[in-house]
Design a protein around this motif. Sequence first.
Motif, PDB file in Angstrom:
ATOM      1  N   VAL A   7      40.171  43.224  30.910  1.00 45.12           N
ATOM      2  CA  VAL A   7      40.430  43.680  31.981  1.00 45.12           C
ATOM      3  C   VAL A   7      39.492  44.637  32.530  1.00 45.12           C
ATOM      4  N   ILE A   8      39.018  44.376  33.797  1.00 42.79           N
ATOM      5  CA  ILE A   8      37.965  45.119  34.338  1.00 42.79           C
ATOM      6  C   ILE A   8      38.289  46.092  35.227  1.00 42.79           C
ATOM      7  N   PHE A   9      39.242  45.988  35.975  1.00 39.65           N
ATOM      8  CA  PHE A   9      39.703  47.404  36.871  1.00 39.65           C
ATOM      9  C   PHE A   9      41.354  47.668  36.270  1.00 39.65           C
ATOM     10  N   THR A  10      41.428  48.948  35.926  1.00 36.11           N
ATOM     11  CA  THR A  10      42.595  49.174  35.238  1.00 36.11           C
ATOM     12  C   THR A  10      43.034  50.542  36.108  1.00 36.11           C
ATOM     13  N   GLY A  11      44.186  51.003  36.048  1.00 34.29           N
ATOM     14  CA  GLY A  11      44.775  52.325  36.089  1.00 34.29           C
ATOM     15  C   GLY A  11      45.742  52.063  37.648  1.00 34.29           C
ATOM     16  N   LYS A  12      46.210  53.180  38.111  1.00 34.74           N
ATOM     17  CA  LYS A  12      46.857  53.473  39.140  1.00 34.74           C
ATOM     18  C   LYS A  12      46.155  53.500  40.436  1.00 34.74           C
ATOM     19  N   VAL A  13      46.627  52.884  41.453  1.00 37.93           N
ATOM     20  CA  VAL A  13      45.893  52.698  42.760  1.00 37.93           C
ATOM     21  C   VAL A  13      46.395  53.847  43.720  1.00 37.93           C
ATOM     22  N   SER A  14      45.595  54.490  44.389  1.00 38.56           N
ATOM     23  CA  SER A  14      45.669  55.481  45.395  1.00 38.56           C
ATOM     24  C   SER A  14      44.712  55.336  46.350  1.00 38.56           C
ATOM     25  N   ASP A  15      44.851  56.467  47.507  1.00 36.87           N
ATOM     26  CA  ASP A  15      44.027  56.370  48.491  1.00 36.87           C
ATOM     27  C   ASP A  15      42.613  56.840  48.079  1.00 36.87           C
ATOM     28  N   ASN A  16      42.512  57.159  46.764  1.00 40.03           N
ATOM     29  CA  ASN A  16      41.276  57.620  46.401  1.00 40.03           C
ATOM     30  C   ASN A  16      40.528  56.514  45.929  1.00 40.03           C
ATOM     31  N   ASN A  17      41.008  55.367  45.250  1.00 35.75           N
ATOM     32  CA  ASN A  17      40.369  54.467  44.905  1.00 35.75           C
ATOM     33  C   ASN A  17      40.699  53.108  45.456  1.00 35.75           C
ATOM     34  N   LEU A  18      41.054  52.968  46.627  1.00 38.84           N
ATOM     35  CA  LEU A  18      41.380  51.665  47.652  1.00 38.84           C
ATOM     36  C   LEU A  18      40.219  50.746  47.246  1.00 38.84           C
ATOM     37  N   VAL A  19      38.985  51.203  47.459  1.00 40.90           N
ATOM     38  CA  VAL A  19      37.775  50.151  47.468  1.00 40.90           C
ATOM     39  C   VAL A  19      37.809  49.523  45.970  1.00 40.90           C
ATOM     40  N   GLN A  48      40.461  46.933  45.976  1.00 38.20           N
ATOM     41  CA  GLN A  48      39.996  45.746  46.645  1.00 38.20           C
ATOM     42  C   GLN A  48      39.214  44.852  45.928  1.00 38.20           C
ATOM     43  N   LYS A  49      38.421  45.411  45.075  1.00 37.87           N
ATOM     44  CA  LYS A  49      37.513  44.815  44.231  1.00 37.87           C
ATOM     45  C   LYS A  49      38.232  43.843  43.159  1.00 37.87           C
ATOM     46  N   SER A  50      39.339  44.641  42.629  1.00 39.05           N
ATOM     47  CA  SER A  50      40.291  44.078  41.477  1.00 39.05           C
ATOM     48  C   SER A  50      40.829  42.997  42.275  1.00 39.05           C
ATOM     49  N   ALA A  51      41.580  43.202  43.543  1.00 37.47           N
ATOM     50  CA  ALA A  51      42.112  41.868  44.101  1.00 37.47           C
ATOM     51  C   ALA A  51      41.310  40.765  44.231  1.00 37.47           C
ATOM     52  N   ARG A  52      40.186  41.010  44.569  1.00 33.54           N
ATOM     53  CA  ARG A  52      39.148  39.979  44.895  1.00 33.54           C
ATOM     54  C   ARG A  52      39.060  39.243  43.581  1.00 33.54           C
ATOM     55  N   MET A  53      38.726  39.939  42.503  1.00 38.57           N
ATOM     56  CA  MET A  53      38.593  39.361  41.308  1.00 38.57           C
ATOM     57  C   MET A  53      39.720  38.436  41.018  1.00 38.57           C
ATOM     58  N   CYS A  54      41.105  38.943  41.111  1.00 40.79           N
ATOM     59  CA  CYS A  54      42.214  38.214  40.971  1.00 40.79           C
ATOM     60  C   CYS A  54      41.973  36.638  41.570  1.00 40.79           C
ATOM     61  N   ALA A  55      41.697  36.678  42.701  1.00 41.55           N
ATOM     62  CA  ALA A  55      41.480  35.628  43.702  1.00 41.55           C
ATOM     63  C   ALA A  55      40.288  34.494  42.985  1.00 41.55           C
TER      64      ALA A  55
END
Length: 151
Positions: free
Chosen positions: A46-58, A61-68
């Motif tokens: 898993v490349i992108f882990t952890g909780k999403v907040s306003d501080n790591n939105l970008v 977004q990279k995580s979601a693109r990788m899911c696609a």
Amino acid sequence: MIEEKLESIGVKLPNPPTPAGSYVPVIRTGNLLFISGQIPMEDGKVIFTGKVSDNNLVTAQKSARMCAINILAQIKREIGSLDKVTRIVKLSGFVNSMPEFTQHPKVINPASDLLFEIFGEKGKHARVAVGVACLPLDSMTEIDAIVEFAE
């Protein structure tokens, strides 16, 4: 050709991830594919882990693109060619978010945008984007899909 379009935008499909549990990655029924939730996995990690907040939105977004991208890899493995896709019907996006985070659609948008870019009108889909308390393997995002295809 969809594969050429992917190459032109710098997307290389990985080997499709294997399930993290007791399920199959894709169910084919009639001319529909039901693709199990894909997380941002690459080479078994898993490349992108952890909780999403306003501080790591970008990053989210990279995580979601990788899911696609992993969804595309599952489609190709199942039906042999992305050119057989006639419609991306629906995405369900899950965001491993902090309780106060409310920008779930913005997190999942890059996944939707990638599918629009690749498939054009056929890539327009219905969608849900929700925040959840946690996701498998502490993934930032998970997205499943329903896809129509023709032989």
